[in-house]
Design a protein around this motif. Structure first.
Motif, PDB file in Angstrom:
ATOM      1  N   THR A 452       1.093  -1.420   0.035  1.00  0.00           N
ATOM      2  CA  THR A 452       0.306   0.279  -0.085  1.00  0.00           C
ATOM      3  C   THR A 452       1.120   1.249   0.020  1.00  0.00           C
ATOM      4  OG1 THR A 452      -0.509  -0.025   2.220  1.00  0.00           O
ATOM      5  CG2 THR A 452      -1.892  -0.943   0.994  1.00  0.00           C
ATOM      6  N   SER A 454      -0.330   3.972   2.377  1.00  0.00           N
ATOM      7  CA  SER A 454      -0.078   4.521   3.189  1.00  0.00           C
ATOM      8  C   SER A 454      -0.278   3.300   3.998  1.00  0.00           C
ATOM      9  CB  SER A 454      -1.465   5.664   3.097  1.00  0.00           C
ATOM     10  OG  SER A 454      -1.004   5.847   4.193  1.00  0.00           O
ATOM     11  N   THR A 456      -2.190   3.837   6.879  1.00  0.00           N
ATOM     12  CA  THR A 456      -3.567   4.001   7.101  1.00  0.00           C
ATOM     13  C   THR A 456      -4.531   3.361   5.478  1.00  0.00           C
ATOM     14  OG1 THR A 456      -3.742   5.964   8.254  1.00  0.00           O
ATOM     15  CG2 THR A 456      -5.570   5.054   7.524  1.00  0.00           C
ATOM     16  N   VAL A 457      -5.007   1.840   6.507  1.00  0.00           N
ATOM     17  CA  VAL A 457      -5.469   1.450   5.259  1.00  0.00           C
ATOM     18  C   VAL A 457      -6.838   1.024   5.323  1.00  0.00           C
ATOM     19  CG1 VAL A 457      -5.565  -1.318   3.991  1.00  0.00           C
ATOM     20  CG2 VAL A 457      -3.487   0.099   4.970  1.00  0.00           C
ATOM     21  N   TYR A 458      -8.117   1.024   4.274  1.00  0.00           N
ATOM     22  CA  TYR A 458      -9.400   0.133   3.780  1.00  0.00           C
ATOM     23  C   TYR A 458      -8.950  -1.056   3.523  1.00  0.00           C
ATOM     24  CZ  TYR A 458     -11.469   5.298   4.586  1.00  0.00           C
ATOM     25  OH  TYR A 458     -11.048   6.581   5.288  1.00  0.00           O
ATOM     26  N   ARG A 460     -11.428  -4.127   2.189  1.00  0.00           N
ATOM     27  CA  ARG A 460     -12.482  -3.869   1.868  1.00  0.00           C
ATOM     28  C   ARG A 460     -13.011  -5.560   1.656  1.00  0.00           C
ATOM     29  NH1 ARG A 460     -11.470   1.427  -0.505  1.00  0.00           N
ATOM     30  NH2 ARG A 460     -13.350   3.040   0.372  1.00  0.00           N
ATOM     31  N   VAL A 496     -16.596  -2.970   5.180  1.00  0.00           N
ATOM     32  CA  VAL A 496     -15.004  -2.269   4.953  1.00  0.00           C
ATOM     33  C   VAL A 496     -14.692  -1.846   6.589  1.00  0.00           C
ATOM     34  CG1 VAL A 496     -14.790   0.350   4.635  1.00  0.00           C
ATOM     35  CG2 VAL A 496     -16.630  -1.130   3.153  1.00  0.00           C
ATOM     36  N   ARG A 497     -13.239  -1.872   6.723  1.00  0.00           N
ATOM     37  CA  ARG A 497     -13.031  -1.403   7.936  1.00  0.00           C
ATOM     38  C   ARG A 497     -12.179  -0.733   7.582  1.00  0.00           C
ATOM     39  NH1 ARG A 497     -12.749   0.087  13.643  1.00  0.00           N
ATOM     40  NH2 ARG A 497     -10.612  -1.295  14.219  1.00  0.00           N
ATOM     41  N   LYS A 498     -11.399   0.829   8.253  1.00  0.00           N
ATOM     42  CA  LYS A 498     -10.400   1.645   8.443  1.00  0.00           C
ATOM     43  C   LYS A 498      -9.309   1.112   9.222  1.00  0.00           C
ATOM     44  CE  LYS A 498      -9.192   6.477   8.148  1.00  0.00           C
ATOM     45  NZ  LYS A 498      -9.622   8.192   8.371  1.00  0.00           N
ATOM     46  N   VAL A 499      -8.301   0.785   9.608  1.00  0.00           N
ATOM     47  CA  VAL A 499      -7.242   0.600  10.346  1.00  0.00           C
ATOM     48  C   VAL A 499      -6.378   1.141   9.611  1.00  0.00           C
ATOM     49  CG1 VAL A 499      -7.364  -1.663   8.922  1.00  0.00           C
ATOM     50  CG2 VAL A 499      -6.560  -1.268  11.002  1.00  0.00           C
ATOM     51  N   LYS A 500      -5.200   1.913  11.314  1.00  0.00           N
ATOM     52  CA  LYS A 500      -3.931   2.179  10.615  1.00  0.00           C
ATOM     53  C   LYS A 500      -2.561   0.405  11.393  1.00  0.00           C
ATOM     54  CE  LYS A 500      -1.059   5.814  11.612  1.00  0.00           C
ATOM     55  NZ  LYS A 500      -0.694   7.108  12.713  1.00  0.00           N
ATOM     56  N   THR A 528       2.542  -2.673   3.803  1.00  0.00           N
ATOM     57  CA  THR A 528       2.740  -1.356   3.983  1.00  0.00           C
ATOM     58  C   THR A 528       3.731  -0.687   4.550  1.00  0.00           C
ATOM     59  OG1 THR A 528       1.910  -1.864   6.950  1.00  0.00           O
ATOM     60  CG2 THR A 528       0.034  -1.483   5.287  1.00  0.00           C
TER      61      THR A 528
END
Length: 530
Positions: A452, A454, A456-458, A460, A496-500, A528
């Motif tokens: 990725t 970044s 910070t990833v979505y 899905r 969907v989940r946003k995670v760092k 990452t």
């Protein structure tokens, strides 16, 4: 020539004094009294006393009944005859029967059998058991515990109300027990035999065997096995009698009750092996008893490994104490309910109970029909539905989860110790399920193996099932081994989940389980940046 005090012997004719005659008379009288006493003793033996044709039955410290002087020795691997003989001879035993399918032998120790004192019999048998188990070639040495039919004990109920209760007619719209290949599923009844000439059973029996007495037929002398067989698979839509839960299933009859009315672990073990080897799809054991035995457990494990579904009655003590074979991990254990979906007062319960089914049924009995009740009647009801599921194409290892996922929830919400997963619903298990596969997890992001831009990833994924509408509660998300919350939209099946994340390799796992208990796991990794 035998000589007695006061007697004389002469060549030619003999002469005895009067004192010699009196002595011989007293001796004869004494021998007569001794013979009479021995005869009375042999005629008066009861359970717990050695001798006679009846086996001596003792009780272990937990209260479980077993055949005195007998052990079932299970070896770590197939043992050549000579080492096995040497082991048994060390404890003064003889081999009564070999159970090769589970590398076991039934042995008898005459010293124990002949011992009149119960406490001493127990001490001697336990001593021999421990000596055998101390040998590295021996996996276990178990008492030859007794099993008994989970006997009926409730008043009569209206005829066959249980079939309507579990929605069997709805299930028959989808499956009647005839497999996709056109071959009927075989249900083995490990019990007291069956009325082999009963008009509702005779045409359904594929094979039968009298396990303890192979030279005799498997005809039922007590009526229990006949009733159980009819519940599972009596002739249906034939213009007479009753209907079976699995109309086109056929029967394997394995009689385990001997001529004295006893059922032992050794016989049950052999019956399970025979059923497996003769093509059973389902094995029903409406039997229960205290005391686990390794040979019995191994026979069940062997059956399950061969693709057989094993079902057993939980027992009728109204207790939470485990009974066997129902309490083994590979067995679907069945309790009993009443007409109004309450736990039958006699039905055993506990965390080891899998599900419940109606405990009263009108079924076949020798020479006719009758109503009986007990967990013995609940178990073949479940076995019959298992036959319907197998015929429909359900994998054997998925049958239990399917049954559990489609039960009618009783008592506290969810699984509980009184009803297990709930009361059997054949219509939901068979009739309402289209023939299809597991949930699917597709369109995952980030793509597997990529890096990725970044940290910070979505995350899905599309998580859907073609037959049941999945909810968020059907799905579990893990990131690097830790369970995560997420959003799930049912209209689009999109997770969907946003995670760092920390830099480096990251792993995502999604587990989706549908309403039928079928599950899918999808795992992938990505990297990452720092």
């Amino acid at each position: 020539m035998a000589r007695f005090p006061g007697s004389r012997s002469f060549s030619g004719t003999s002469h005895q004094s009067n004192s010699g005659n009196r002595t011989r008379l007293l001796l004869a009288l004494g021998l007569s009294l001794l013979f009479a006493a021995l005869l009375a003793l042999s005629m008066g033996r009861a359970e717990g006393q050695p001798g006679g044709d009846e086996p001596t039955v003792d009780t272990d410290r937990s209260g479980a009944r077993y055949v005195s002087g007998e052990l079932i020795v299970t070896y770590e691997e197939p043992v050549p005859e000579s080492p096995a003989r040497a082991l048994t001879e060390e404890v003064g035993a003889t081999v009564e029967k070999t159970l090769p399918a589970v590398d076991s032998q039934l042995i008898q120790i005459p010293e124990v059998v002949e011992e009149p004192d119960a406490a001493e019999r127990e001490r001697l048998l336990e001593e021999a058991r421990q000596e055998l188990e101390a040998d590295p070639a021996v996996r276990s040495a178990d008492y030859n515990y007794l099993r008994q039919p989970a006997a009926p004990n409730d008043p009569l109920y209206p005829k066959q109300w249980s079939l309507a209760k579990i929605a069997a007619p709805v299930a028959w719209r989808e499956s009647t027990g005839l497999g996709l290949s056109g071959e009927a599923v075989r249900i083995a009844v490990v019990d007291t035999g069956a009325d082999l000439d009963h008009p509702d059973l005779a045409g359904k029996i594929s094979a039968s065997k009298n396990i303890p007495n192979p030279t005799l037929d498997a005809d039922d002398k007590s009526g229990h096995g006949t009733h159980v067989a009819g519940i599972a698979a009596a002739g249906t839509n034939n213009g007479q009698g009753v209907a079976g839960v699995c109309p086109e299933c056929t029967l394997l009859v394995a009689k385990v009750e001997d001529t004295r009315g006893y059922i032992t672990v050794a016989s049950v073990t052999e019956a399970i092996n025979w059923s497996t080897d003769n093509g059973a799809g389902v094995i029903n054991a409406s039997l229960s008893g205290a005391g686990a035995a390794e040979s019995e457990r191994l026979a069940i494990a062997r059956a399950v490994e061969a693709g057989v579904v094993v079902v057993a009655a939980a027992g009728n003590e109204g207790s939470n104490v485990k009974t066997y074979p129902a309490a083994y991990a590979d067995v679907i254990s069945v309790g009993a309910t009443t007409r109004d979906d309450r736990r039958a007062s006699y039905s055993n319960y506990g965390g080891w109970l899998d599900l419940v089914a109606p405990g009263e049924a009108h079924s076949t009995i020798p020479g006719g029909y009758g109503t009986k009740s007990g967990t013995s009647m609940a178990s073949p009801t479940v076995a019959g539905v298992a036959g319907l599921l197998l015929a429909q194409g359900t994998a054997p290892r998925e049958v239990e989860s399917r049954l559990a996922a489609t039960t009618v929830d009783l008592g506290p919400k969810g699984r509980d110790n009184t009803f297990g997963s709930g009361r059997l619903d054949a219509g939901a298990a068979v009739g309402a399920r289209p023939r299809n596969t597991h949930p699917v997890v597709t369109n995952v992001s980030p793509k597997p193996g990529t890096k990725t831009k970044s940290r910070t990833v979505y995350l899905r994924a599309t998580v859907r099932d073609g037959q049941t509408n999945l909810a968020k509660s059907n799905i579990t998300l893990f990131v690097n081994g830790k369970k995560q919350n997420f959003a799930y939209t049912r209209s689009t099946d999109r997770l969907v989940r946003k995670v760092k994340l920390k830099p480096g390799r990251n792993q995502v796992k999604i587990v989706a389980r549908d309403g039928w208990g079928l599950s899918t796991t999808r795992t992938w990794s990505f990297r990452t940046p720092r």
